[in-house]
Design a protein around this motif. Structure first.
Motif, PDB file in Angstrom:
ATOM      1  N   PRO A  97       0.901  -1.254   0.078  1.00 35.79           N
ATOM      2  CA  PRO A  97      -0.083   0.189  -0.041  1.00 35.79           C
ATOM      3  C   PRO A  97       0.915   1.455  -0.072  1.00 35.79           C
ATOM      4  O   PRO A  97       0.091   2.244  -0.198  1.00 35.79           O
ATOM      5  N   HIS A  98       2.040   1.044   0.141  1.00 39.54           N
ATOM      6  CA  HIS A  98       3.042   2.422   0.598  1.00 39.54           C
ATOM      7  C   HIS A  98       4.059   2.457  -0.564  1.00 39.54           C
ATOM      8  O   HIS A  98       5.115   2.233  -0.229  1.00 39.54           O
ATOM      9  N   LEU A  99       4.120   2.483  -1.830  1.00 42.18           N
ATOM     10  CA  LEU A  99       5.014   2.286  -2.625  1.00 42.18           C
ATOM     11  C   LEU A  99       5.129   3.838  -3.605  1.00 42.18           C
ATOM     12  O   LEU A  99       5.748   3.645  -4.784  1.00 42.18           O
ATOM     13  N   GLY A 100       4.995   4.679  -2.846  1.00 40.36           N
ATOM     14  CA  GLY A 100       5.230   5.952  -3.426  1.00 40.36           C
ATOM     15  C   GLY A 100       4.304   6.584  -4.514  1.00 40.36           C
ATOM     16  O   GLY A 100       3.270   5.982  -4.833  1.00 40.36           O
ATOM     17  N   THR A 101       4.885   7.400  -5.413  1.00 32.81           N
ATOM     18  CA  THR A 101       3.903   7.784  -6.394  1.00 32.81           C
ATOM     19  C   THR A 101       3.692   6.902  -7.467  1.00 32.81           C
ATOM     20  O   THR A 101       4.413   5.836  -7.828  1.00 32.81           O
ATOM     21  N   ASP A 102       2.348   6.699  -7.997  1.00 35.02           N
ATOM     22  CA  ASP A 102       1.867   5.856  -8.928  1.00 35.02           C
ATOM     23  C   ASP A 102       2.410   6.465 -10.207  1.00 35.02           C
ATOM     24  O   ASP A 102       1.758   7.445 -10.990  1.00 35.02           O
ATOM     25  N   ARG A 103       3.370   5.874 -10.870  1.00 36.05           N
ATOM     26  CA  ARG A 103       3.881   6.524 -12.316  1.00 36.05           C
ATOM     27  C   ARG A 103       3.372   5.524 -13.363  1.00 36.05           C
ATOM     28  O   ARG A 103       3.612   4.426 -13.428  1.00 36.05           O
ATOM     29  N   GLU A 104       3.265   6.038 -14.530  1.00 37.54           N
ATOM     30  CA  GLU A 104       2.666   5.175 -15.768  1.00 37.54           C
ATOM     31  C   GLU A 104       3.876   4.681 -16.359  1.00 37.54           C
ATOM     32  O   GLU A 104       3.916   3.713 -16.936  1.00 37.54           O
ATOM     33  N   ASP A 105       5.261   4.855 -16.323  1.00 36.86           N
ATOM     34  CA  ASP A 105       6.474   4.271 -16.626  1.00 36.86           C
ATOM     35  C   ASP A 105       6.689   2.958 -15.882  1.00 36.86           C
ATOM     36  O   ASP A 105       7.647   2.336 -16.220  1.00 36.86           O
ATOM     37  N   VAL A 106       5.990   2.947 -14.896  1.00 42.04           N
ATOM     38  CA  VAL A 106       6.241   1.596 -14.050  1.00 42.04           C
ATOM     39  C   VAL A 106       5.440   0.418 -14.646  1.00 42.04           C
ATOM     40  O   VAL A 106       4.200   0.602 -14.421  1.00 42.04           O
ATOM     41  N   ARG A 107       5.937  -0.144 -15.561  1.00 41.28           N
ATOM     42  CA  ARG A 107       5.274  -1.264 -16.067  1.00 41.28           C
ATOM     43  C   ARG A 107       4.892  -2.580 -15.379  1.00 41.28           C
ATOM     44  O   ARG A 107       3.719  -3.317 -15.475  1.00 41.28           O
ATOM     45  N   ILE A 108       6.006  -3.087 -14.716  1.00 39.95           N
ATOM     46  CA  ILE A 108       5.753  -4.087 -13.696  1.00 39.95           C
ATOM     47  C   ILE A 108       6.571  -3.560 -12.232  1.00 39.95           C
ATOM     48  O   ILE A 108       7.568  -3.191 -12.369  1.00 39.95           O
ATOM     49  N   GLY A 109       5.722  -3.400 -11.386  1.00 41.24           N
ATOM     50  CA  GLY A 109       6.065  -3.064 -10.092  1.00 41.24           C
ATOM     51  C   GLY A 109       6.191  -4.049  -9.017  1.00 41.24           C
ATOM     52  O   GLY A 109       6.162  -5.145  -9.605  1.00 41.24           O
ATOM     53  N   PRO A 110       6.556  -3.709  -7.817  1.00 45.58           N
ATOM     54  CA  PRO A 110       6.870  -4.687  -6.703  1.00 45.58           C
ATOM     55  C   PRO A 110       5.689  -5.700  -6.424  1.00 45.58           C
ATOM     56  O   PRO A 110       4.482  -5.196  -6.614  1.00 45.58           O
ATOM     57  N   GLN A 111       5.826  -6.912  -6.627  1.00 44.17           N
ATOM     58  CA  GLN A 111       4.956  -7.935  -6.367  1.00 44.17           C
ATOM     59  C   GLN A 111       5.571  -9.017  -5.573  1.00 44.17           C
ATOM     60  O   GLN A 111       6.629  -9.472  -5.760  1.00 44.17           O
ATOM     61  N   ALA A 112       4.556  -9.619  -4.804  1.00 48.85           N
ATOM     62  CA  ALA A 112       5.161 -10.810  -3.983  1.00 48.85           C
ATOM     63  C   ALA A 112       5.468 -12.029  -4.778  1.00 48.85           C
ATOM     64  O   ALA A 112       4.938 -12.253  -5.752  1.00 48.85           O
ATOM     65  N   GLY A 113       6.817 -12.454  -4.682  1.00 50.94           N
ATOM     66  CA  GLY A 113       7.328 -13.620  -5.613  1.00 50.94           C
ATOM     67  C   GLY A 113       7.857 -13.286  -6.825  1.00 50.94           C
ATOM     68  O   GLY A 113       8.100 -14.279  -7.557  1.00 50.94           O
ATOM     69  N   VAL A 114       7.800 -11.896  -7.121  1.00 49.50           N
ATOM     70  CA  VAL A 114       8.417 -11.532  -8.434  1.00 49.50           C
ATOM     71  C   VAL A 114       9.688 -10.983  -8.394  1.00 49.50           C
ATOM     72  O   VAL A 114      10.156 -10.357  -7.558  1.00 49.50           O
ATOM     73  N   ASP A 115      10.654 -11.304  -9.396  1.00 52.42           N
ATOM     74  CA  ASP A 115      12.040 -11.113  -9.217  1.00 52.42           C
ATOM     75  C   ASP A 115      12.504  -9.942  -9.597  1.00 52.42           C
ATOM     76  O   ASP A 115      13.456  -9.277  -9.194  1.00 52.42           O
ATOM     77  N   PHE A 116      11.680  -9.200 -10.613  1.00 51.78           N
ATOM     78  CA  PHE A 116      12.163  -7.921 -10.949  1.00 51.78           C
ATOM     79  C   PHE A 116      10.977  -6.859 -11.336  1.00 51.78           C
ATOM     80  O   PHE A 116       9.857  -7.321 -11.354  1.00 51.78           O
ATOM     81  N   GLY A 117      11.366  -5.829 -11.526  1.00 53.28           N
ATOM     82  CA  GLY A 117      10.412  -4.697 -11.961  1.00 53.28           C
ATOM     83  C   GLY A 117      10.935  -4.168 -13.548  1.00 53.28           C
ATOM     84  O   GLY A 117      11.957  -4.491 -13.989  1.00 53.28           O
ATOM     85  N   VAL A 118       9.858  -3.655 -14.238  1.00 56.00           N
ATOM     86  CA  VAL A 118      10.162  -3.139 -15.699  1.00 56.00           C
ATOM     87  C   VAL A 118       9.796  -1.625 -15.573  1.00 56.00           C
ATOM     88  O   VAL A 118       8.535  -1.274 -15.162  1.00 56.00           O
ATOM     89  N   LEU A 119      10.488  -0.667 -15.893  1.00 57.83           N
ATOM     90  CA  LEU A 119      10.254   0.555 -16.163  1.00 57.83           C
ATOM     91  C   LEU A 119      10.304   0.815 -17.916  1.00 57.83           C
ATOM     92  O   LEU A 119      10.809  -0.002 -18.460  1.00 57.83           O
ATOM     93  N   ASP A 120       9.327   1.585 -18.326  1.00 57.97           N
ATOM     94  CA  ASP A 120       9.587   2.100 -19.939  1.00 57.97           C
ATOM     95  C   ASP A 120      10.210   3.503 -19.756  1.00 57.97           C
ATOM     96  O   ASP A 120       9.887   4.460 -19.329  1.00 57.97           O
ATOM     97  N   ILE A 121      11.469   3.393 -20.540  1.00 56.34           N
ATOM     98  CA  ILE A 121      12.140   4.269 -20.874  1.00 56.34           C
ATOM     99  C   ILE A 121      12.094   5.014 -22.267  1.00 56.34           C
ATOM    100  O   ILE A 121      13.161   3.892 -22.974  1.00 56.34           O
TER     101      ILE A 121
END
Length: 335
Positions: free
Chosen positions: A18-42
């Motif tokens: 519930p506390h992941l800072g600002t909700d940005r459109e460039d975060v394509r895959i954010g923090p999730q339980a059991g997920v190894d990585f995140g993805v940003l659109d640059i």
């Protein structure tokens, strides 16, 4: 939250998510339980990013420990099917670590990074009171690729075959055989075979080879091992996984070390063991390709509609806390 090891899914969902800072459109895959990585659109490209703690167990020797530490971190970007390219690292070192010891670890990390074309982008290095081995900081790994090339961690589909590389518990066997060789009560040949399992942690080359096939999901079997990783994969994709325990390959020394320390090989950390949901038409060809690279692999199950992980009709739950932590504390206290 468990007393030791990474937090569970419930704690993550209730306290962290519930506390992941600002909700940005460039975060394509954010923090999730059991997920190894995140993805940003640059700029239309996918920037894959993963952060892990750095562990340098002195009992491994610092040269070997440095390579081991980096390989664990690199895996979390490689399972996206994207080559790791950059490293940001922060070292919080214990006061007793000498310059020479750090130099051994750092040169080994440099050697491995050069093998894979990874460049250090930034970092921080210092000694601090209160820090204890083996946990000496954290590293963030980056990799850049096309969005359509990213293999999502929640991508397992009904009809997929489940392929597992290396076999369960190789990391655990390697660590215990290397740090507690005399306490295991095993013959020298078996101990040596267990120690060699540390080399199995290196899996970037395996992950990138698997990305060339019709692979739908990959996950590194770290804390809580194959069983925990499969539960995470099944939950994130909303599918059912059925496994055949007898189909797994076990590297030399693994079962003996796990028996000696009293743990189930499927439930303990095995970084470098990749859990792979793949089109069944590609599964055997992928096994052959990995064998050519020197990595054993086997098709051990299937993915279908439903939920949960099952063995012979019995549902397997997430272990919650990795049993190797308790075994480590016990063996360390006996030294």
């Amino acid at each position: 939250m468990p007393e030791l090891g990474k937090v569970g899914g419930q704690f993550f969902r209730e306290t962290i998510y519930p506390h992941l800072g600002t909700d940005r459109e460039d975060v394509r895959i954010g923090p999730q339980a059991g997920v190894d990585f995140g993805v940003l659109d640059i700029g239309g490209q996918a920037l894959v990013v993963a952060t892990d703690p750095l562990s340098l167990p002195p009992g491994l020797g610092f040269e070997r420990a440095g390579r081991f530490a980096l390989d664990i971190c690199l895996a979390d970007v490689a399972v996206a099917g994207i080559s790791p390219s950059h490293l940001a690292v922060g070292f919080s070192l214990p006061p007793e670590m000498t310059d020479a010891q750090f130099g051994d670890a750092w040169r080994a990390m440099d050697d491995r990074a050069r093998e894979l074309g990874v460049s250090v982008a930034t970092g921080h290095t210092a000694r601090y009171a209160g820090v204890q081995f083996p946990w000496v900081g954290a590293a963030t790994i980056l990799g850049v690729g096309d969005h359509e090339e990213v293999i999502r961690p929640d991508g397992a589909q009904p009809g997929d075959a489940l392929l597992v590389t290396t076999g369960p518990a190789s990391e655990t066997a390697g660590l215990f055989a290397s740090m507690f060789p005399e306490q295991l009560g095993l013959d020298a040949e078996t101990v040596a075979a267990g120690q060699a399992r540390l080399d199995d942690v290196a899996c970037v080359e395996d992950a990138l080879a698997l990305a060339e096939f019709d692979t739908h999901a990959m996950h590194d079997a770290t804390e809580c091992g194959v069983q925990g990783g499969l539960v995470e994969m099944a939950d994130s994709a909303g599918v059912r996984v059925d496994i055949d325990r007898d189909a797994f390959t076990y590297a030399d020394g693994v079962r003996a070390v796990c028996d000696a320390i009293g743990v189930d090989p499927l439930q303990v950390t095995s970084s470098g063991t990749l859990l792979v949901a793949i089109d069944p038409d590609d599964a055997e060809r992928a096994v052959e390709r990995l064998d050519e690279q020197g990595t054993p692999a086997a098709v051990v199950g299937t993915v279908s509609a439903g939920e949960g992980v099952f063995e012979s009709g019995e549902r397997l739950e997430h272990p919650g806390s990795d049993p190797s932590w308790a075994a480590y504390d016990e063996y360390r206290s006996e030294r």
